[in-house]
Design an enzyme around this catalytic site. Sequence first.
Site, PDB file in Angstrom:
ATOM      1  CG  HIS A  51      -6.754   6.874   1.028  1.00  0.00           C
ATOM      2  ND1 HIS A  51      -6.471   5.889   0.119  1.00  0.00           N
ATOM      3  CD2 HIS A  51      -5.837   6.730   2.010  1.00  0.00           C
ATOM      4  CE1 HIS A  51      -5.453   5.182   0.532  1.00  0.00           C
ATOM      5  NE2 HIS A  51      -5.035   5.675   1.687  1.00  0.00           N
ATOM      6  CG  HIS A  53      -1.758   1.207   1.328  1.00  0.00           C
ATOM      7  ND1 HIS A  53      -2.671   1.543   0.359  1.00  0.00           N
ATOM      8  CD2 HIS A  53      -1.823   2.187   2.257  1.00  0.00           C
ATOM      9  CE1 HIS A  53      -3.264   2.669   0.703  1.00  0.00           C
ATOM     10  NE2 HIS A  53      -2.771   3.078   1.848  1.00  0.00           N
ATOM     11  CG  ASP A 101      -5.312   3.315   4.652  1.00  0.00           C
ATOM     12  OD1 ASP A 101      -5.870   3.102   5.739  1.00  0.00           O
ATOM     13  OD2 ASP A 101      -4.440   4.179   4.504  1.00  0.00           O
ATOM     14  CG  ASP A 118      -0.785   6.200   2.150  1.00  0.00           C
ATOM     15  OD1 ASP A 118      -1.889   5.783   1.771  1.00  0.00           O
ATOM     16  OD2 ASP A 118      -0.348   6.009   3.298  1.00  0.00           O
TER      17      ASP A 118
END
Length: 1006
Positions: A579, A263, A375, A265
């Site tokens: 996000h 993951h 997430d 970001d």
Amino acid sequence: MHENRELVEARISRFLRERLEPARWRDRRPLDLFAWSEPGEPVPFEEAVRREFLPFEAGRSWGAPWDTTWFRVTGTVPTDWTGNDGARPELVIDLGFSGAGPGFQAEALVYTEHGSIVKAVEPRNQHVPLPHRPGETFTYYIEAASNPDVIEGFTYAPTPMGDRATAGQAPLYVFRAADLALLDVPAWNLARDFWTLNGLMHELPTDLPRRHEILRAMERAVDAVDPADITGTAGAGRAALAAVLASPAYASAHRISAVGHAHIDSAWLWPVRETVRKVARTFSNVLELMDSDPGLIFTASSAQQYAWLKEYYPELFARVAERVREGRFVPTGGMWVESDTNMPGGEALARQFLAGSRFFQEEFNVDPAVVWLPDSFGYSAALPQIARAAGARWFLTQKISWNETNTMPHSTFFWEGIDGTRLFTHFPPVDTYNSELSGQELARAQRQYAEKGFANSSLVPFGWGDGGGGPTREMLAAAARTADLEGSPKVQLAGPEQFFTTAEQELAEPPVWSGELYLEFHRGTYTSQANTKKGNRRSEHLLREAELWAATATIRTGAPYPYDALDRAWHTVLLQQFHDILPGTSIAWVHQEAERNYARVAADLEALINGAARTLLGDGGTSAVLNAGPYPQQDVPAGGSAPAPDPRVTDDELLWEHTGSGWQLSGPHLRLTVDDAGLFTSLVAGGREIFPPGRPGNSFQLFRDTPNQWDAWDLDAHYRFSSTNLMEPDAMVLEEDGRILRIERSFSASTLVQRIGFSPDGRAVDLTVDVDWHERQKLLKLAFPLDVHADRAASEIQFGHLYRPTHANTSWDAARFETVAHRWIHVAEPGFGVAVANDRTYGHDTVRDEVDGRTCTTVRLSLLRSPVFPDPHTDQGPHRFRFSLRPGAGIPEAVAEGYRLNLPLREVAQVGGGELVPLLEVDSPAVVVEAVKLAEDRSGDVVVRLYEAFGGRATARISTGFGYSSVVATDLLERPVESGTVETTDGGIQLSLRPFELVTLRFRVQ
């Protein structure tokens, strides 16, 4: 035998920690080391290697915050390193790593001397493979990023490190080692055996014989291994463990699909430019791991991240593409980024899939079937329909496991959206998207899996994430050892679609969850970083205008359609819906950049809109107003234009009057009374008072806002226990010849100026609020207590609206004390309702109160917060908000009000006097045109997106102002689909829509 279990367990843990783990590498030899530092933006390899490298040595400080230091290492493989004892040479790089995880501190990318990327170096991944033979000399370059650990152990303390202007120049790290070493493969394998068995043992009940079998086997292995000669005795230790490692899993063991991923970001505690490098580091790690382990399957979402790789690291991108063709590197998600799904508008969320899926199709010939959002901070009830319309079959998230109050009752289920569309969904019960396949994690997945007895499979996403890193060889070793191990779930390396296919077949009748997947956490994300949210909302509506008028100009005049400019604008907006950007939870650097990007997008789109308007209307000496909204405004048709009204014409009846104790504004539809405190003491519509006795509206309320953790993310329920009503205004004066009442307030270090009047049709109260905000850890809300007995409130979401209770009967109701809405919120009792609309606000709370023995409904809008982490200066400075309060409104009026505030009439000066006829007209107000554009394939076809907005069944006829040879219904990717909702007749196109149904039409232009 005497019981000594705890003593043996302690001995094993220390043996693993202090004996085996340090024995991974032996015969370490320092390399020759040189360096140069780049304090500005990163430079490419070709430029870096031309710089002057100076001698450098281990033990020296390096790396001011956000700088880049290039190191050059050289050495020769010793001639006596033959590998006959099971060891192999590697580089070992320690940049000064702390105990924090990968992605939150220094990290580096390693290149050969010819510029090929080898892999990354990170805290849990310090080795670099060395293919050179004994006696060969080598040179490598290391691009090291001295990124600060902004989160500092999750203390949430204010830090200057998130802004380059305040981060300082003091070095952050001490370079520890650049060594040539031998990986002791037998010792490394023994450590992996111990790590897996020790983790498993501690998860087994103490009354289970298997636990004690493992304990005694490890005890024997410790006895067999000589700490002074681990290399020579590792084989004996492994032999002592062989039997317990070979014992097969229970027939009923939980089955885990271990999906490698990272993951990453797209921005968070680092800027976007650093994410570009994190992607290269992570993907190169994966490629190197695939070379050594053919079983690894890795999945990565976010088309934006692949696009960065293609632009900045084309050689690495080509290697990824080759693995994609093999089916081992799996693009997933189908979105441009792992977007927030609460706040992007309907068309923007559709474009996330359109842009992302088109990229994957064009670059890899891949159609992702899984929506991969581990997430994001809650999931809109509109998402199932949007995802299915984009061709997705399945949905995965982990985040709902963060709920503070309630536990989701399902692991695998159908998720049903507001229109009835169902999406097969999985919540990994492992409760992490950064698994390392530990015994604790695997046991948790088995324990928490909710569908026991009906099915028995779950997915575990493994690999270091958030800041990237991905899977490691240690994780793959754990997967191999737990593939069929007694006491453990069965672990199989797999891709996401492989898991979902199996899970769908296994669970014949999934349970159903209807409505939004509300995250009972991170509720402050609807409000933090108000300027970022304003930029998003404004950009979405400017894009609508630009596409509409540009398409109209192309169809009517043949003007070129600005495909490239619109793509650039969309990609910027979609990226910033990530996000941790749109929710306002990134460092200052990220939000400063986002605001600059929004300003550039606005300037570019304004130029496109004005250019298209002048192309359509011609040059002249008059002014015209354009209406890009879906409803007529002030006699201007939707999608059309009219001459601008004469500003000298006024309505003298609608003037504020001073009453002695306040002010009053009266018209044929409304009468508003404001007292000397600036509060709305009365608003009468159709003879009905909308405020309860003694409960005035227009109340600004200031709350203490000190969440327990995650400052920019969280709004905790206890904020309600400490509030101040901003009562005494500094001044109340009239403006615009008495049409507008201006109220000035000051509080603490901040000021607030409000302007109040009626809407052009006289049926709504329009409010503009200017706030110069200089608070810390405060929350500002605007409250309207309404004399309406409403047991639920309607909030606009993408392509429709959602009802939420105003009561707190259950823990699920009580947990929704702050909710998200887009352009409007509506509360009603039979026969009467009130709509509250906004132009940039997302956070709301709507509750029932008791007044004199009867209930009323209070609607509050969250305007501003001022958290101090991760940006200690969040939203300091000026802000402007627009609101409207429309009494006597139903859902149709609420929908129209939201569009009116967000798509106001646009005046264009110095144009011709002609009127612009709309490209298309829809005869039902329930069917809303959300987008008019030209097709993505640049064929010149016109694409129109519509939806049913009122929540009921609707029929509508569409008539066009242009010729077309055919029209078909399509999915969001503009591919034809079978549809029973669209019928072509001689008089136009007939639509029959279900509640909230979304339809895309494609017209072949003649």
